[in-house]
Design an enzyme around this catalytic site. Sequence first.
Site, PDB file in Angstrom:
ATOM      1  N   LEU A  42      12.570 -78.163 142.951  1.00 22.31           N
ATOM      2  CA  LEU A  42      11.788 -78.750 144.035  1.00 22.31           C
ATOM      3  C   LEU A  42      10.391 -78.993 143.468  1.00 22.31           C
ATOM      4  CD1 LEU A  42      12.204 -79.487 147.011  1.00 22.31           C
ATOM      5  CD2 LEU A  42      11.386 -77.216 147.637  1.00 22.31           C
ATOM      6  N   ASP A  43       9.935 -80.248 143.508  1.00 15.27           N
ATOM      7  CA  ASP A  43       8.644 -80.605 142.925  1.00 15.27           C
ATOM      8  C   ASP A  43       7.507 -79.769 143.499  1.00 15.27           C
ATOM      9  OD1 ASP A  43       9.884 -82.561 141.443  1.00 15.27           O
ATOM     10  OD2 ASP A  43       9.333 -84.215 142.779  1.00 15.27           O
ATOM     11  N   PRO A  44       6.443 -79.527 142.702  1.00 17.01           N
ATOM     12  CA  PRO A  44       5.288 -78.784 143.219  1.00 17.01           C
ATOM     13  C   PRO A  44       4.689 -79.384 144.497  1.00 17.01           C
ATOM     14  CG  PRO A  44       5.155 -78.935 140.840  1.00 17.01           C
ATOM     15  CD  PRO A  44       6.317 -79.795 141.249  1.00 17.01           C
ATOM     16  N   LEU A  45       4.757 -80.721 144.634  1.00 21.66           N
ATOM     17  CA  LEU A  45       4.188 -81.361 145.818  1.00 21.66           C
ATOM     18  C   LEU A  45       5.134 -81.319 147.023  1.00 21.66           C
ATOM     19  CD1 LEU A  45       2.299 -84.494 144.439  1.00 21.66           C
ATOM     20  CD2 LEU A  45       1.376 -82.289 145.141  1.00 21.66           C
ATOM     21  N   ALA A  46       6.319 -80.770 146.831  1.00 29.90           N
ATOM     22  CA  ALA A  46       7.270 -80.621 147.935  1.00 29.90           C
ATOM     23  C   ALA A  46       7.259 -79.170 148.425  1.00 29.90           C
ATOM     24  CB  ALA A  46       8.673 -81.003 147.483  1.00 29.90           C
TER      25      ALA A  46
END
Length: 302
Positions: A42-46
Amino acid sequence: MHGWIILDKPLGLGSTQGVSAVKRALRNGGYGKFKVGHGGTLDPLATGVLPIAVGEATKLAGRMLDSDKIYDFTIMFGVQTDTLDAEGVSIATSDVRPTMAAVEAVLAQFTGPIAQVPPAYSALKVDGERAYDLARAGQEVVLASRNVTIHALTPHPTRLLHDEVGEELEAVTLTAHVSKGTYIRSLARDIALALGTVGHVTMLRRVKAGPFDLLSAISLDKLDELAKASALEDVLLPLRVALDDIPALSLTPDQAGALRQGRILAGIAADDGQYFAEQDAVPVALVEVEDGDVRVVRGFNL
């Protein structure tokens, strides 16, 4: 401690940092050393559901990559960035803003099997190099389209409550139920283009990954609190939960022993396919049945 701890991943935290947080919690709670891994980046921005596999559950983490996911995401119209999210720099702009009716009209184009070009800023490999490394180095990255499935794509309920009829939208929030390999950033890009404008993702929240949802997810603060109380068992979900889509196969002690030794069981009265083999509710193995023969796919050391 063999099972799943589901984190509600906060903004800015990487998936590997989530794994480190659980390792630290196990250590601080006096549980000793266990293998720990995550069930899908899961991306850091998610934000949202990040399944963390503990102990023997790590043998099933790869299966989570193949599972469906559900996301809430917001598309900001008027600007497309190189990363297709808020982290990137603007590469295209448009003055066009769609109405809610226009958004709803194009969603059917993106429901069902579709071909999708992944973002240049992704972990996919190009000639052995990560695409995002090449993109950051200023190289042009051209990725081949891939076939994915969008099972459902709908406006988030809050949008239907608050948007005025005919209002031009600066942004819209949608909910997508997608197959493995789907990039929400690419989906947002393509929806904006279909609306005659450009856009990028400003919010991305995973609300479900396979069988795991936000109801069983905990914050990092809660994780620390439970670790200090040596009460992580309270939120540890059984190893079996990740295999809720396949049937159980009950074994006798002799059969369980044979599978643990890597032997093939013959003459089992079960339909062909995968099963979760267990003896007295203790997981033994993920197995494949074919013509009455049972072979181990993944054995559990429990």
